[in-house]
Design an enzyme around this catalytic site. Structure first.
Site, mmCIF file in Angstrom:
data_model
loop_
_atom_site.group_PDB
_atom_site.id
_atom_site.type_symbol
_atom_site.label_atom_id
_atom_site.label_comp_id
_atom_site.label_asym_id
_atom_site.label_seq_id
_atom_site.Cartn_x
_atom_site.Cartn_y
_atom_site.Cartn_z
ATOM 1 N N ARG A 1 0.874 -1.176 0.000
ATOM 2 C CA ARG A 1 0.000 0.000 0.000
ATOM 3 C C ARG A 1 0.912 1.228 0.000
ATOM 4 O O ARG A 1 1.620 1.467 0.979
ATOM 5 C CB ARG A 1 -0.862 -0.030 1.277
ATOM 6 C CG ARG A 1 -1.997 0.950 1.307
ATOM 7 C CD ARG A 1 -2.565 1.086 2.709
ATOM 8 N NE ARG A 1 -1.617 1.773 3.578
ATOM 9 C CZ ARG A 1 -1.635 1.740 4.914
ATOM 10 N NH1 ARG A 1 -2.551 1.040 5.556
ATOM 11 N NH2 ARG A 1 -0.734 2.408 5.614
ATOM 12 N N HIS B 1 -3.467 4.765 5.118
ATOM 13 C CA HIS B 1 -4.759 4.070 5.040
ATOM 14 C C HIS B 1 -5.767 4.879 4.212
ATOM 15 O O HIS B 1 -6.475 4.342 3.376
ATOM 16 C CB HIS B 1 -5.299 3.835 6.448
ATOM 17 C CG HIS B 1 -6.648 3.223 6.447
ATOM 18 N ND1 HIS B 1 -6.865 1.921 6.057
ATOM 19 C CD2 HIS B 1 -7.874 3.742 6.731
ATOM 20 C CE1 HIS B 1 -8.160 1.665 6.122
ATOM 21 N NE2 HIS B 1 -8.787 2.748 6.520
ATOM 22 N N TYR C 1 4.730 5.973 9.796
ATOM 23 C CA TYR C 1 5.219 4.756 10.462
ATOM 24 C C TYR C 1 5.881 3.775 9.485
ATOM 25 O O TYR C 1 6.514 2.825 9.895
ATOM 26 C CB TYR C 1 4.052 4.056 11.187
ATOM 27 C CG TYR C 1 2.814 3.955 10.307
ATOM 28 C CD1 TYR C 1 2.657 2.917 9.392
ATOM 29 C CD2 TYR C 1 1.814 4.935 10.353
ATOM 30 C CE1 TYR C 1 1.560 2.853 8.563
ATOM 31 C CE2 TYR C 1 0.703 4.879 9.518
ATOM 32 C CZ TYR C 1 0.581 3.838 8.627
ATOM 33 O OH TYR C 1 -0.502 3.780 7.797
HETATM 34 C C1 LIG Z 1 -14.765 -6.049 11.003
HETATM 35 C C2 LIG Z 1 -14.034 -4.745 10.908
HETATM 36 N N1 LIG Z 1 -13.083 -4.468 11.823
HETATM 37 C C3 LIG Z 1 -12.407 -3.303 11.785
HETATM 38 C C4 LIG Z 1 -12.688 -2.390 10.801
HETATM 39 C C5 LIG Z 1 -11.932 -1.062 10.742
HETATM 40 N N2 LIG Z 1 -11.002 -1.067 9.624
HETATM 41 C C6 LIG Z 1 -11.303 -0.517 8.444
HETATM 42 S S1 LIG Z 1 -10.075 -0.680 7.321
HETATM 43 C C7 LIG Z 1 -9.089 -1.489 8.440
HETATM 44 C C8 LIG Z 1 -7.723 -1.962 8.045
HETATM 45 C C9 LIG Z 1 -7.823 -2.923 6.933
HETATM 46 O O1 LIG Z 1 -6.568 -3.413 6.575
HETATM 47 P P1 LIG Z 1 -6.477 -4.460 5.414
HETATM 48 O O2 LIG Z 1 -7.538 -5.482 5.552
HETATM 49 O O3 LIG Z 1 -5.080 -4.925 5.354
HETATM 50 O O4 LIG Z 1 -6.864 -3.613 4.105
HETATM 51 P P2 LIG Z 1 -6.087 -2.390 3.457
HETATM 52 O O5 LIG Z 1 -6.586 -1.152 4.123
HETATM 53 O O6 LIG Z 1 -4.639 -2.609 3.661
HETATM 54 O O7 LIG Z 1 -6.472 -2.421 2.013
HETATM 55 C C10 LIG Z 1 -9.746 -1.646 9.648
HETATM 56 C C11 LIG Z 1 -9.159 -2.316 10.826
HETATM 57 C C12 LIG Z 1 -13.708 -2.698 9.881
HETATM 58 N N3 LIG Z 1 -14.023 -1.873 8.890
HETATM 59 N N4 LIG Z 1 -14.344 -3.890 9.946
#
Ligand SMILES: Cc1ncc(C[n+]2csc(CCOP(=O)(O)OP(=O)(O)O)c2C)c(N)n1
Ligand SMILES: [Mg+2]
Length: 431
Positions: free
Chosen positions: A314, A318, A326
């Site tokens: 990525r 976020h 970080y």
């Molecule tokens: C069940 C759930 N837990 C927590 C979240 C909050 N949340 C949104 S995005 C994220 C990180 C996601 O990381 P990843 O799955 O690696 O996807 P990326 O952002 O790297 O594409 C989190 C913890 C959520 N949306 N749904």
């Protein structure tokens, strides 16, 4: 094709008559599993969290000096298709740059999520879908939406909450789809929840007497959720045509993948579901396409789901509010050299010679012109009329009809309604 062998041996416990229980219960105790790995490079570094006072930082352990791998020649893609995918990737990136600028000009309502560095994964995966297949994208898969027929104009209007956007200004980011024409299920923010939904879509098609591919995506973070297990296990048991891309982009928010799971490769999870798992370099459009195409073909032949782990990084935070401080800088440098668009461009222009330099420049200019026209249209288009604010969020009685797209099930139909006495009683109770 490079093969990766996994050997899992059941634990040895003390048993009877000098034989271990493992031997008595598992005479065939050595089992070997194969995870195909299409990558031409296997990065061998890890991240370690170091605490200082109240803060943390991440240190890289391993070698970041490896030469950049070439694009792996596709088994299926010809010149025209490869150039089309490249075009989608260019549009994907240019649109996100435009969105970033619009955000900085205060024109975007809410946040913006970027798929920088992940364009090959979004565009080449969606490109493998046929018209009658289905897709459920996540926030970073804007490229998949473009391939599936949404315009950059639609997406930019959506982010600016314009009246003419797919949700008519009711949602300011990615929660839109099109279940009538484009077969796109809206993203669900609750991570993993798209997986059972897309499994259900594949089941729905099965009940119509045909098998389709139903593609969706989950991140390295989201794949740890319980619903991921449930949705994928259901698809495995029912042999549904789910094509699950696990986008391992090394970060879930600010948590590195190394701190989120203990398996080496997330494709190994497939072993436990009893389905094929495969690893691809998510920055290589040819590898992504080949794996997606093969998985979609399995799906269309009723052979069940496939889990594809796409490894990449990525390349931004976020979302736009996250400067990704970080992330160790050398990691960005390492992956910037592996940029999916620059490498694919080099492959098309210099390796395959499917595009001359002039043709490439013309193509880039066309994409930029298309994008600028779409951006100007989106910026100039009106916001929703304030008088309509009360409508269009919740369904009111008879406000619109939700019709089944394909009609009633054609195969495996049982009569609706209670059948056993117990069920009849339960139904009466519910009334
Ligand atoms: C069940 C759930 N837990 C927590 C979240 C909050 N949340 C949104 S995005 C994220 C990180 C996601 O990381 P990843 O799955 O690696 O996807 P990326 O952002 O790297 O594409 C989190 C913890 C959520 N949306 N749904
Ligand atoms: Mg991630």
């Amino acid at each position: 094709m490079a093969k990766k062998k996994k050997t899992l041996t059941p634990p040895k416990t003390s048993g009877v008559n000098g034989r271990s229980r493992a031997q008595s219960q598992f005479p065939d105790s050595q089992r070997t599993y194969t995870i195909p790995d299409y990558r031409l490079e296997k990065p061998s570094f890890s991240l370690r969290q170091v605490r200082f006072g109240d803060g943390v930082r991440y240190e890289i352990k391993g070698d970041l000096s490896a030469p950049v791998p070439p694009i792996r020649q596709s088994k299926y893609l010809e010149a025209k298709q490869s150039i089309e995918i490249y075009r989608w990737m260019l549009l994907n990136r240019r649109m996100e740059t435009a969105l970033e600028n619009l955000y900085k000009q205060g024109k975007v309502v809410g946040g913006v999520y970027f798929g920088l560095g992940q364009e090959a994964c979004s565009c080449a995966s969606a490109y493998a879908l046929h018209r009658e297949d289905w897709m459920g994208p996540m926030i970073r898969n804007q490229g998949s939406l473009l391939v599936r027929g949404f315009s950059a104009r639609d997406i930019m209007m959506q982010y600016m909450a314009k009246a003419g956007s797919p949700t008519k200004g009711r949602d300011a980011s990615s929660h839109f789809g099109d279940i009538q024409k484009r077969n796109v299920v809206s993203p669900i923010s609750t991570l993993g929840d798209l997986i059972p939904v897309l499994s259900g879509v594949a089941l729905g098609a099965r009940l119509q007497g045909r098998n389709i591919a139903a593609m969706t995506y989950i991140g390295d973070g989201g794949q740890s959720t319980g619903v991921t297990y449930e949705g994928l296990n259901f698809a495995a048991v029912q042999k549904l045509g789910l094509v699950l891309f696990v986008e391992n982009n090394l970060w879930g928010y600010s948590t590195p993948a190394d701190m989120q799971f203990c398996v080496k490769d997330l494709a190994e999870r497939a072993i436990a579901y009893g389905i094929p798992g495969i690893i691809v370099d998510g920055t290589d459009a040819c590898q992504v396409y080949d794996a997606a195409h093969e998985a979609c073909e399995r799906a269309r032949h009723g052979q069940g789901p496939t889990l594809i782990e796409a490894k990449m990084m990525r390349m931004k935070g976020h979302a736009i509010h996250d400067a990704a401080e970080y992330v160790p800088k050398p990691l960005f440098e390492y992956w910037r050299k592996r940029d999916p668009i620059a490498r694919f461009e080099n492959y098309l222009v210099n390796v395959k010679r499917w595009l001359t330099r002039d043709e490439n420049e013309k193509l880039i200019a066309e994409v930029e012109a298309e994008l600028e026209a779409d951006r100007d249209f989106a910026v100039a288009s009106p916001m929703p009329d304030p008088e309509t604010v009360n409508g269009g969020v919740y369904c009111e009685a008879d406000c619109h009809q939700i019709k089944p797209k394909y009609g009633a099930p054609k195969v495996g139909v049982t009569k609706p309604g209670p059948v056993t006495r117990k069920e009849k009683e339960a139904a009466v109770h519910l009334k």
